[in-house]
Each structure stands twice: as structure tokens, then as C-alpha cells.
Design an enzyme around this catalytic site. Structure first.
Site, short mmCIF file in Angstrom:
data_model
loop_
_atom_site.label_atom_id
_atom_site.label_comp_id
_atom_site.label_asym_id
_atom_site.label_seq_id
_atom_site.Cartn_x
_atom_site.Cartn_y
_atom_site.Cartn_z
N ASP A 250 45.83 42.15 -32.71
CA ASP A 250 46.77 43.39 -32.79
C ASP A 250 47.92 43.31 -34.06
O ASP A 250 48.52 44.18 -34.48
CB ASP A 250 47.31 43.92 -31.56
CG ASP A 250 46.40 44.31 -30.55
OD1 ASP A 250 45.45 44.84 -30.95
OD2 ASP A 250 46.69 44.46 -29.38
N LYS B 98 50.57 56.50 -27.91
CA LYS B 98 49.47 55.75 -27.10
C LYS B 98 50.33 54.39 -26.84
O LYS B 98 50.06 53.91 -25.41
CB LYS B 98 48.34 55.32 -27.71
CG LYS B 98 47.34 54.40 -27.23
CD LYS B 98 46.20 54.30 -28.10
CE LYS B 98 45.01 53.75 -27.10
NZ LYS B 98 45.41 52.66 -26.59
N ARG C 24 33.60 52.37 -27.47
CA ARG C 24 33.81 50.94 -27.56
C ARG C 24 32.71 50.09 -26.57
O ARG C 24 32.53 50.76 -25.61
CB ARG C 24 35.28 50.75 -27.36
CG ARG C 24 36.27 51.40 -28.40
CD ARG C 24 37.50 51.36 -27.99
NE ARG C 24 38.17 50.03 -27.83
CZ ARG C 24 39.36 49.86 -27.69
NH1 ARG C 24 40.22 51.02 -27.48
NH2 ARG C 24 40.01 48.64 -27.54
N GLY D 112 41.51 51.17 -23.55
CA GLY D 112 40.60 50.41 -22.98
C GLY D 112 41.18 49.26 -22.06
O GLY D 112 40.19 48.87 -21.29
N LYS E 273 38.37 48.79 -32.27
CA LYS E 273 39.93 49.39 -31.79
C LYS E 273 39.69 50.87 -31.91
O LYS E 273 38.47 51.35 -31.75
CB LYS E 273 40.89 48.74 -32.46
CG LYS E 273 40.89 47.37 -32.54
CD LYS E 273 41.47 46.86 -31.14
CE LYS E 273 41.39 45.10 -30.76
NZ LYS E 273 41.98 44.81 -29.39
N ARG F 289 39.76 49.02 -37.35
CA ARG F 289 40.87 48.60 -37.88
C ARG F 289 40.73 47.81 -39.26
O ARG F 289 41.77 47.42 -40.10
CB ARG F 289 41.72 47.92 -37.00
CG ARG F 289 42.73 48.79 -36.13
CD ARG F 289 43.75 48.12 -35.22
NE ARG F 289 44.10 49.15 -34.37
CZ ARG F 289 44.67 48.74 -33.29
NH1 ARG F 289 44.35 47.46 -32.62
NH2 ARG F 289 45.22 49.58 -32.27
N SER G 191 51.28 45.65 -22.27
CA SER G 191 50.18 44.72 -21.77
C SER G 191 50.61 44.29 -20.09
O SER G 191 49.90 44.19 -19.18
CB SER G 191 50.01 43.52 -22.64
OG SER G 191 49.47 44.07 -23.93
N SER H 43 35.92 40.00 -25.53
CA SER H 43 37.07 40.54 -25.12
C SER H 43 37.88 39.89 -23.98
O SER H 43 37.26 39.78 -22.86
CB SER H 43 36.98 42.30 -24.55
OG SER H 43 38.12 42.72 -24.04
N ARG I 277 49.47 45.15 -15.92
CA ARG I 277 49.25 44.15 -15.02
C ARG I 277 49.83 44.17 -14.03
O ARG I 277 49.50 43.98 -12.60
CB ARG I 277 49.16 42.70 -15.66
CG ARG I 277 48.03 42.52 -16.62
CD ARG I 277 48.42 41.47 -17.67
NE ARG I 277 47.15 40.83 -18.86
CZ ARG I 277 46.97 41.87 -19.73
NH1 ARG I 277 47.54 42.80 -20.08
NH2 ARG I 277 45.88 41.26 -20.48
#
Length: 417
Positions: free
Chosen positions: A302, A401, A118, A90, A329, A333, A21, A159, A25
Site C-alpha cells: 500500500d 474509502k 478481485r 476487500g 487492488k 495499481r 486496518s 493475501s 479487527r
């Protein structure tokens, strides 16, 4: 392909890889900067590499050597149209779609797996009302048009990636903008990570979760060298294994004052009754008298697959609530987590927005379909810690992933019988 995990508690220590994550960024802010940067990222995943590839398609020069990502900022791109291969990420798609609009680029994102299914609404509508043209074409999302400054409005409960994408794109526009958030902002920790990255890049904005005022015409200035901190989302699987072990598991390379929302894993495990010891750079978790609890997943979706395994071994009932977004997801999930646990002998039911789990002293073991979802595969490995028999995980390679070395790290833990 199948991976078989032996039953039994684990003990040992794991050095967790870099936060994907934060890496997303940092890569984007570095690619938008006026100077080059070197980013130390211990652990490259498919999602991180997807963002790097897409930024290169937008005109950046990003190369990876070992754990060092060298970033040359965006300078130019193919005027006839760029192809951005975002895979199943995503984050990559949602972050870079408005960035591409701010740059005035034209092209398409190529999506894989469940990503084309999605949702993007109302994100796409808001971008189109401010100058972009966006059209789905099977596994491709075509875009063109330059994003305009102005008043933007997004719901807070769909989101957080929509919010983060605009926060990174709007400072590039020539005029000032305002981003209004309707209702409570879920997964707010991820937006905090975006704001922290933007602050490191010298980008200014005012406001809070309700409204962000964003001056236009800003220049990004990322430091010449940065380090991506350890990933709490991936650490959760090992910390949950520790909660199921009398001997405990230690996870290192975790920043104690991180703004990652999934840092709450320690607090939630303590709520189950696990013994949690946290230092400046590591956390150790051991089994205590585990009891069920109610977990509000709105800020930490998550974490649900990993925590569901602890719930399955905790006395009494655990309820996961406000987790409806998990249906959108890499798999549904809620269903895949329930299927994983039920197949191993747990007592689980699915609600509209969560799970209800009745704990048992031990699970049986068996075969788990990962559904191609990295977090389901890793949760199944943790479940082996409370199983009488082995756990066989189908399609275990899906961990590439987010955590390519997961199976090596999990295998490094000692099995305690």
C-alpha cells in the site's frame, strides 16, 4: 468532479486519523465478544462503516456517535438470510466470510466497484472443503453452511487477509484447528495486527507464520473501552510530502511501537535520503539529498503509490519489486501509479511485478485520473509538491474509502514557494 492542487512544497502538521486496518479487527473482535465495548475511532471511513454494517447484518448492534463506536455483540440474525453490504472493502469481505461460516449464518455479500473481480481463490475452496457453500452471482457472493474445525492450508503470497479471516473465525469453532501457511507470508504486519487484536480479546493460539494451532470453543472478551491508533498507511502520504519539502511535515498520533507493517515508511524514506525524526507519538520528515533505491514491496504494497512520488524526484533509478499484488487492488495499481506519474511528466516503466522510475528534478503538472482509487488520488496530491504547474485530480471523492478528510488535511498544509 475535479480537485485542483496547487504546485509547491508543503510544510505544517497533520493529526492522522484512526487506522482502518485496526478498526476492522477491533470491530469484529468486539462483535464476537461476550460483552459490549466502546471503540474510540477518530475518523470513520466507508470501509470501517461497511464492516460495522455487515456485523449488524450478522446480529450485532453497532452504533456510531461522533468518534465513538458502540458495539453490542452478535446475538442472532435473520434465519431467512442476511445481506451484508461490504461495498468495495476487500478486508470486510475476506474477514467476515469465514466468521459468517463459523456462526452458521446464511446470506450474501453485496460487492461494489472492482471487488467482484478481485480473487478469492484458493480461500473459497478451503472454506468450502470445511463445510461452507460459496457461490458468486454477479456482484453478490452467496454463502451458507457451518464451518468445521480441522486442518487448513493457505499460500502465504496471495493475501494476508485470508490468514487474518481464519485466525478470527477458527477460535469460535467447537473443535481445535491448525492453519498452515505455505511459503513466505507476505504483508505479515497485517497478520501481526490481527494477532494483537485477538490477544486483546483474550483469544489463545500457538505458532508462527508457518503454522498456527488454534484451540476451539474460545470466548472473546474485548475490553469495555478501546482506542484505535493512528494510521501509518494514510500518514505515508504526508510523510512523503515532507520528504519533498525543505521545511518538512510532521504527522502526529502515530504510535511509535505499532505493529502496523506500514510503519516501515520512516525507514524507507530515510533510505531515499530524507531526514526523519521519530518520537513516541509523531514523525517529522524533511527533504535531504534524495537518491533512488530498490524497494521490496512484498510487505508494504500500500505504500507504493506514495513512495513512487518520492522516487520520481530522487536522483537516479528506483525499482519497486515484488509488487505484483498491486494489480488486484481498487485499480491495477502498477498501471494506475505509472499512469499518474507519466501524466505529470515522470519517467516510469511497468514490469511484471513492479515499477522502474528514473528520477527528475521536477515534474510538469497536469491532470490525473484517480481511476476511482483512493491511494492514487492521494498520491497525485503529493506529486503537486514537486510539480511546476497545478495537478488536477479526477474523481477525488474516492478518498472517502479510507480517509474522508484527506483533502481538508492536505489543504491545511502551507504551500512554500
Amino acid at each position: 468532479m475535479t480537485r485542483t492542487v496547487l504546485p509547491g512544497m508543503r510544510r505544517g502538521s497533520v493529526k492522522i486519523p484512526a487506522s482502518k486496518s485496526q478498526a476492522h479487527r477491533y470491530l469484529i473482535c468486539a462483535a464476537l465478544s461476550e460483552r459490549s465495548s466502546d471503540i474510540y475511532c477518530d475518523g470513520m471511513s466507508k470501509d470501517i462503516l461497511a464492516t460495522a454494517d455487515c456485523l449488524n447484518a450478522l446480529g450485532a448492534g453497532i452504533s456510531v456517535t461522533g468518534s465513538i463506536i458502540h458495539v453490542e455483540p452478535v446475538r442472532c440474525w435473520d434465519k431467512s438470510g442476511c445481506t451484508l453490504r461490504c461495498g468495495e472493502s476487500g478486508s470486510t469481505l475476506r474477514f467476515l466470510l469465514p466468521v459468517a461460516g463459523a456462526l452458521g449464518a446464511e446470506g450474501c455479500f453485496v460487492m461494489e466497484g472492482r471487488l467482484p473481480e478481485r480473487p478469492l481463490h484458493p480461500y473459497d475452496s478451503e472454506l468450502m472443503s470445511h463445510g461452507m457453500n460459496i457461490c458468486r452471482d454477479g456482484d453478490r457472493l452467496r454463502f451458507s453452511g457451518r464451518l468445521r474445525a480441522g486442518e487448513y492450508t493457505l499460500p502465504g503470497n496471495v493475501s494476508s487477509q485470508y490468514v487474518s479471516g481464519l485466525l478470527m473465525a477458527l477460535p469460535l469453532l467447537s473443535g481445535d484447528s491448525a492453519l498452515h501457511i505455505e511459503g513466505p507470508l507476505e504483508s505479515a504486519g497485517y497478520v501481526s495486527m490481527t494477532l494483537e487484536a485477538l490477544q486483546r480479546a483474550g483469544v489463545r493460539m500457538d505458532g508462527s507464520a508457518g503454522c498456527y494451532l488454534i484451540p476451539g470453543g474460545q470466548t472473546f472478551r474485548m475490553p469495555a473501552a478501546l482506542t484505535v491508533e493512528g494510521d501509518y498507511s494514510n500518514a505515508a502520504f504526508f510523510l512523503c510530502a515532507g520528504a519533498l519539502s525543505d521545511r518538512g511535515v510532521t504527522v502526529t498520533r502515530l504510535r511509535g511501537n505499532s505493529v502496523q507493517g506500514d510503519r516501515r515508511i520512516a525507514e524507507i524514506l530515510a533510505g531515499f535520503g530524507a531526514e526523519v525524526s521519530a518520537g513516541e507519538t509523531e514523525i517529522t520528515v524533511r527533504r535531504g539529498k534524495l537518491r533512488g533505491q530498490t524497494v521490496d514491496a512484498s510487505m508494504i504494497p500500500d505504500l507504493v503509490p506514495a513512495l513512487s512520488v518520492v522516487a520520481a524526484a530522487a536522483e537516479g533509478v528506483t525499482r519497486f519489486v515484488n509488487a505484483g499484488r498491486l494489480r488486484l487492488k481498487e485499480s491495477d495499481r502498477l498501471e494506475s501509479t505509472a499512469g499518474m506519474l507519466t501524466g505529470l511528466g515522470a519517467d516510469v516503466s511497468v514490469t511484471d511485478d513492479g515499477l522502474v522510475i528514473n528520477g527528475r528534478p521536477a515534474l510538469d503538472g497536469g491532470t490525473v485520473d484517480s481511476c476511482g482509487d483512493h491511494r492514487i488520488a492521494m498520491a497525485a496530491a503529493v506529486a503537486a509538491c514537486v510539480c511546476r504547474g497545478p495537478v488536477s485530480v479526477l474523481a477525488p471523492q474516492c478518498v472517502q474509502k479510507s480517509y474522508p478528510r484527506f483533502w481538508d488535511d492536505f489543504s491545511s498544509l502551507e504551500v512554500v514557494r
